[in-house]
Design an enzyme around this catalytic site. Structure first.
Site, PDB file in Angstrom:
ATOM      1  N   TYR A  53     -37.618  14.332  15.932  1.00 14.08           N
ATOM      2  CA  TYR A  53     -37.082  15.100  17.062  1.00 14.08           C
ATOM      3  C   TYR A  53     -36.664  14.180  18.191  1.00 14.08           C
ATOM      4  O   TYR A  53     -37.227  13.125  18.338  1.00 14.08           O
ATOM      5  CB  TYR A  53     -38.133  16.105  17.565  1.00 14.08           C
ATOM      6  CG  TYR A  53     -38.429  17.232  16.600  1.00 14.08           C
ATOM      7  CD1 TYR A  53     -37.623  17.485  15.503  1.00 14.08           C
ATOM      8  CD2 TYR A  53     -39.545  18.053  16.787  1.00 14.08           C
ATOM      9  CE1 TYR A  53     -37.906  18.528  14.624  1.00 14.08           C
ATOM     10  CE2 TYR A  53     -39.839  19.100  15.915  1.00 14.08           C
ATOM     11  CZ  TYR A  53     -39.016  19.322  14.835  1.00 14.08           C
ATOM     12  OH  TYR A  53     -39.295  20.353  13.966  1.00 14.08           O
ATOM     13  N   LEU A 236     -36.933  33.151  16.465  1.00 12.57           N
ATOM     14  CA  LEU A 236     -35.819  33.909  17.067  1.00 12.57           C
ATOM     15  C   LEU A 236     -34.495  33.564  16.389  1.00 12.57           C
ATOM     16  O   LEU A 236     -33.428  33.907  16.922  1.00 12.57           O
ATOM     17  CB  LEU A 236     -35.717  33.599  18.574  1.00 12.57           C
ATOM     18  CG  LEU A 236     -36.860  34.108  19.448  1.00 12.57           C
ATOM     19  CD1 LEU A 236     -36.635  33.707  20.908  1.00 12.57           C
ATOM     20  CD2 LEU A 236     -36.992  35.628  19.333  1.00 12.57           C
ATOM     21  N   PHE A 238     -32.979  30.688  16.118  1.00 10.78           N
ATOM     22  CA  PHE A 238     -32.248  29.813  17.047  1.00 10.78           C
ATOM     23  C   PHE A 238     -31.826  30.555  18.326  1.00 10.78           C
ATOM     24  O   PHE A 238     -30.853  30.177  18.968  1.00 10.78           O
ATOM     25  CB  PHE A 238     -31.002  29.204  16.378  1.00 10.78           C
ATOM     26  CG  PHE A 238     -31.279  28.028  15.470  1.00 10.78           C
ATOM     27  CD1 PHE A 238     -32.568  27.689  15.085  1.00 10.78           C
ATOM     28  CD2 PHE A 238     -30.234  27.237  14.995  1.00 10.78           C
ATOM     29  CE1 PHE A 238     -32.822  26.601  14.254  1.00 10.78           C
ATOM     30  CE2 PHE A 238     -30.478  26.144  14.159  1.00 10.78           C
ATOM     31  CZ  PHE A 238     -31.759  25.827  13.792  1.00 10.78           C
ATOM     32  N   LEU A 241     -31.808  36.289  17.906  1.00 13.05           N
ATOM     33  CA  LEU A 241     -32.472  37.598  17.968  1.00 13.05           C
ATOM     34  C   LEU A 241     -32.706  38.099  19.399  1.00 13.05           C
ATOM     35  O   LEU A 241     -33.108  39.244  19.594  1.00 13.05           O
ATOM     36  CB  LEU A 241     -33.800  37.553  17.192  1.00 13.05           C
ATOM     37  CG  LEU A 241     -33.619  37.656  15.667  1.00 13.05           C
ATOM     38  CD1 LEU A 241     -34.880  37.189  14.926  1.00 13.05           C
ATOM     39  CD2 LEU A 241     -33.277  39.093  15.259  1.00 13.05           C
TER      40      LEU A 241
HETATM   41  N1  NAP Z   1     -40.231  22.356  10.102  1.00 17.02           N
HETATM   42  C1  NAP Z   1     -38.951  22.503  10.366  1.00 17.02           C
HETATM   43  O1  NAP Z   1     -38.073  22.139   9.569  1.00 17.02           O
HETATM   44  C2  NAP Z   1     -38.544  23.136  11.669  1.00 17.02           C
HETATM   45  C3  NAP Z   1     -37.237  23.616  11.846  1.00 17.02           C
HETATM   46  C4  NAP Z   1     -36.925  24.235  13.053  1.00 17.02           C
HETATM   47  C5  NAP Z   1     -37.876  24.326  14.049  1.00 17.02           C
HETATM   48  N2  NAP Z   1     -39.142  23.828  13.868  1.00 17.02           N
HETATM   49  C6  NAP Z   1     -40.204  23.921  14.909  1.00 17.02           C
HETATM   50  O2  NAP Z   1     -40.204  25.233  15.450  1.00 17.02           O
HETATM   51  C7  NAP Z   1     -39.936  25.187  16.852  1.00 17.02           C
HETATM   52  C8  NAP Z   1     -39.184  26.431  17.239  1.00 17.02           C
HETATM   53  O3  NAP Z   1     -37.962  26.505  16.510  1.00 17.02           O
HETATM   54  P1  NAP Z   1     -36.663  27.058  17.193  1.00 17.02           P
HETATM   55  O4  NAP Z   1     -36.473  26.346  18.502  1.00 17.02           O
HETATM   56  O5  NAP Z   1     -35.574  27.033  16.206  1.00 17.02           O
HETATM   57  O6  NAP Z   1     -37.146  28.556  17.532  1.00 17.02           O
HETATM   58  P2  NAP Z   1     -36.312  29.855  17.922  1.00 17.02           P
HETATM   59  O7  NAP Z   1     -37.299  30.739  18.611  1.00 17.02           O
HETATM   60  O8  NAP Z   1     -35.630  30.414  16.750  1.00 17.02           O
HETATM   61  O9  NAP Z   1     -35.193  29.346  18.946  1.00 17.02           O
HETATM   62  C9  NAP Z   1     -35.573  28.852  20.199  1.00 17.02           C
HETATM   63  C10 NAP Z   1     -34.338  28.768  21.090  1.00 17.02           C
HETATM   64  O10 NAP Z   1     -33.859  30.076  21.348  1.00 17.02           O
HETATM   65  C11 NAP Z   1     -33.480  30.210  22.712  1.00 17.02           C
HETATM   66  N3  NAP Z   1     -34.444  31.161  23.323  1.00 17.02           N
HETATM   67  C12 NAP Z   1     -35.792  31.069  23.295  1.00 17.02           C
HETATM   68  N4  NAP Z   1     -36.364  32.114  23.917  1.00 17.02           N
HETATM   69  C13 NAP Z   1     -35.366  32.890  24.343  1.00 17.02           C
HETATM   70  C14 NAP Z   1     -35.343  34.113  25.051  1.00 17.02           C
HETATM   71  N5  NAP Z   1     -36.474  34.721  25.424  1.00 17.02           N
HETATM   72  N6  NAP Z   1     -34.125  34.655  25.344  1.00 17.02           N
HETATM   73  C15 NAP Z   1     -32.983  34.032  24.953  1.00 17.02           C
HETATM   74  N7  NAP Z   1     -32.947  32.868  24.299  1.00 17.02           N
HETATM   75  C16 NAP Z   1     -34.129  32.284  23.972  1.00 17.02           C
HETATM   76  C17 NAP Z   1     -33.609  28.819  23.299  1.00 17.02           C
HETATM   77  O11 NAP Z   1     -32.394  28.092  23.081  1.00 17.02           O
HETATM   78  P3  NAP Z   1     -31.143  28.138  24.075  1.00 17.02           P
HETATM   79  O12 NAP Z   1     -31.668  28.255  25.477  1.00 17.02           O
HETATM   80  O13 NAP Z   1     -30.432  26.881  23.793  1.00 17.02           O
HETATM   81  O14 NAP Z   1     -30.375  29.357  23.683  1.00 17.02           O
HETATM   82  C18 NAP Z   1     -34.667  28.183  22.437  1.00 17.02           C
HETATM   83  O15 NAP Z   1     -34.612  26.776  22.411  1.00 17.02           O
HETATM   84  C19 NAP Z   1     -39.215  23.854  17.057  1.00 17.02           C
HETATM   85  O16 NAP Z   1     -39.312  23.348  18.372  1.00 17.02           O
HETATM   86  C20 NAP Z   1     -39.952  22.968  16.088  1.00 17.02           C
HETATM   87  O17 NAP Z   1     -41.200  22.572  16.640  1.00 17.02           O
HETATM   88  C21 NAP Z   1     -39.480  23.266  12.673  1.00 17.02           C
END
Ligand code: NAP
Length: 346
Positions: A53, A236, A238, A241
């Protein structure tokens, strides 16, 4: 905050885990420290990161997320209060800048990766060390169908486990976890650990959200029967949702506006499902993102929901989703949408 047991260990982790992959890309070091402070204040004791990361991964930012967490740990002195999870990159396709492009889950790579992570995180142990994705060629990162490659020559699972066992014995790692694993891989790791008396994986970190419930097909049973709890990532989809991209909107500074290569949660079926989930939430007076997170947290095979946030407002709202109980109307509405349009974004 609610706390849940980490696999078969006696460790209790918060049902919300703070994801950090925006630290060092969309979020500055100050943002990262503010988020970490806020989350800990709210009772979060579980932090997920990875050597690779921030995301999108690049040679010149490699390791930056761990550095920001390390500087926070050093300045706040919170190490013993935190359950810190990191990951070693799996067999790499496009990480040419990492270990001369020869990234495998073998001894040389895992030892080098862990030493680098410990240095950046400014700690001498990691609570949960995860294999970010398998060494072998299989279906993950959005690929549903398995295509067998007879020429694939992966590092044997036993060899990877042996290395991890040595790291646990050396006190550098407390427990191990899998990520982006399939049922076959999960069972093979568990079986090898048992037969060779090596550390048993305690968690699997796979994608899980209203847009992707494929974990329920082959993995949920393993999670229950083997005590291999799910750390649900991208809950969510990305950010999709939340509904903020609906109607063709491109919100400023949002992930899918900034990085057009991320298409996983953007297909036509995903959009239809998102419209339905968002409209269900709104019809019941709920915030769509909170409903989506509350749904994931309530699944009985989930150990922790890994949330991601780029603003403090998002972070506060996402943590608060744990307080949301889903009414029978909402729960059955979710099932109806799922039956109509299952796993649109695997
Ligand atoms: N093992 C793996 O391969 C893998 C892959 C992916 C993630 N992960 C882990 O999982 C964590 C979370 O993944 P993710 O960031 O993809 O999760 P996610 O919940 O799907 O997306 C998070 C993103 O959505 C937006 N967001 C979050 N809350 C919001 C809200 N209340 N209203 C509107 N937009 C909102 C923000 O981006 P914006 O502000 O840019 O819109 C935030 O960075 C990562 O940090 C990592 O630690 C692991």
């Amino acid at each position: 905050m609610e706390y849940r047991r980490l696999g078969h260990t006696d460790i209790k982790v918060s049902a919300i885990c703070l994801g950090t992959m925006t630290f060092g890309e969309q979020n500055t070091e100050d943002d990262a420290h503010t988020q970490l402070d806020y989350a800990v204040e709210a009772g979060v004791n579980f932090i997920d990161t990875a050597e690779m990361y921030p995301v999108p991964p690049k040679g010149d930012t490699y390791g930056r997320t761990e550095e920001y967490i390390g500087s926070w740990l050093r300045s706040r002195g919170h190490r013993s209060r935190i359950i810190l999870a990191s990951k070693v990159a799996g067999s790499a396709r496009d990480l040419s800048y990492l270990r001369h492009g020869q990234v495998r889950l073998d001894r040389v790579n895992i030892e080098a990766a862990l030493d680098g992570s410990l240095k950046r995180l400014r700690t001498d142990y990691i609570d949960l060390y995860q294999l970010h994705w398998p060494d072998r060629k299989t279906n993950f990162f959005g690929q549903l169908g398995y295509q067998h490659d007879p020429a694939d020559d992966p590092v044997p699972i036993e060899e990877t486990l042996q290395v991890l066992g040595d790291l646990v014995r050396a006190g550098k790692v407390r427990h191990i976890g899998l990520s982006n694993e399939t049922p076959w891989g999960a069972m093979r790791f568990l079986q090898a650990a048992k037969e060779l008396n090596l550390p048993r994986p305690v968690t699997v970190q796979n994608p899980y959200s209203l847009l992707n419930r494929s974990f329920e097909i082959g993995m949920a049973e393993i999670a229950h029967r083997e005590g291999l709890g799910l750390m649900a990532y991208s809950p969510l989809g990305f950010g999709v949702l939340s509904g903020k991209y609906l109607g063709g909107k491109q919100p400023a500074a949002a992930r899918l506006t900034l990085y057009t290569r991320f298409q996983r949660y953007r297909g036509r079926r995903g959009q239809l499902a998102t419209e339905a989930y968002v409209s269900l939430a709104r019809s019941q007076g709920l915030d769509p993102a909170q409903m989506a997170l509350a749904y994931v947290a309530a699944r009985p095979f989930v150990t922790s929901v890994i949330i991601g946030a780029t603003t403090l407002e998002q972070l506060a709202s996402n943590i608060k989703s744990l307080d949301l109980g889903l009414s029978p109307i909402v729960s059955s509405g979710i099932e109806e949408i799922h039956q109509e349009n299952p796993n649109p974004c695997p």
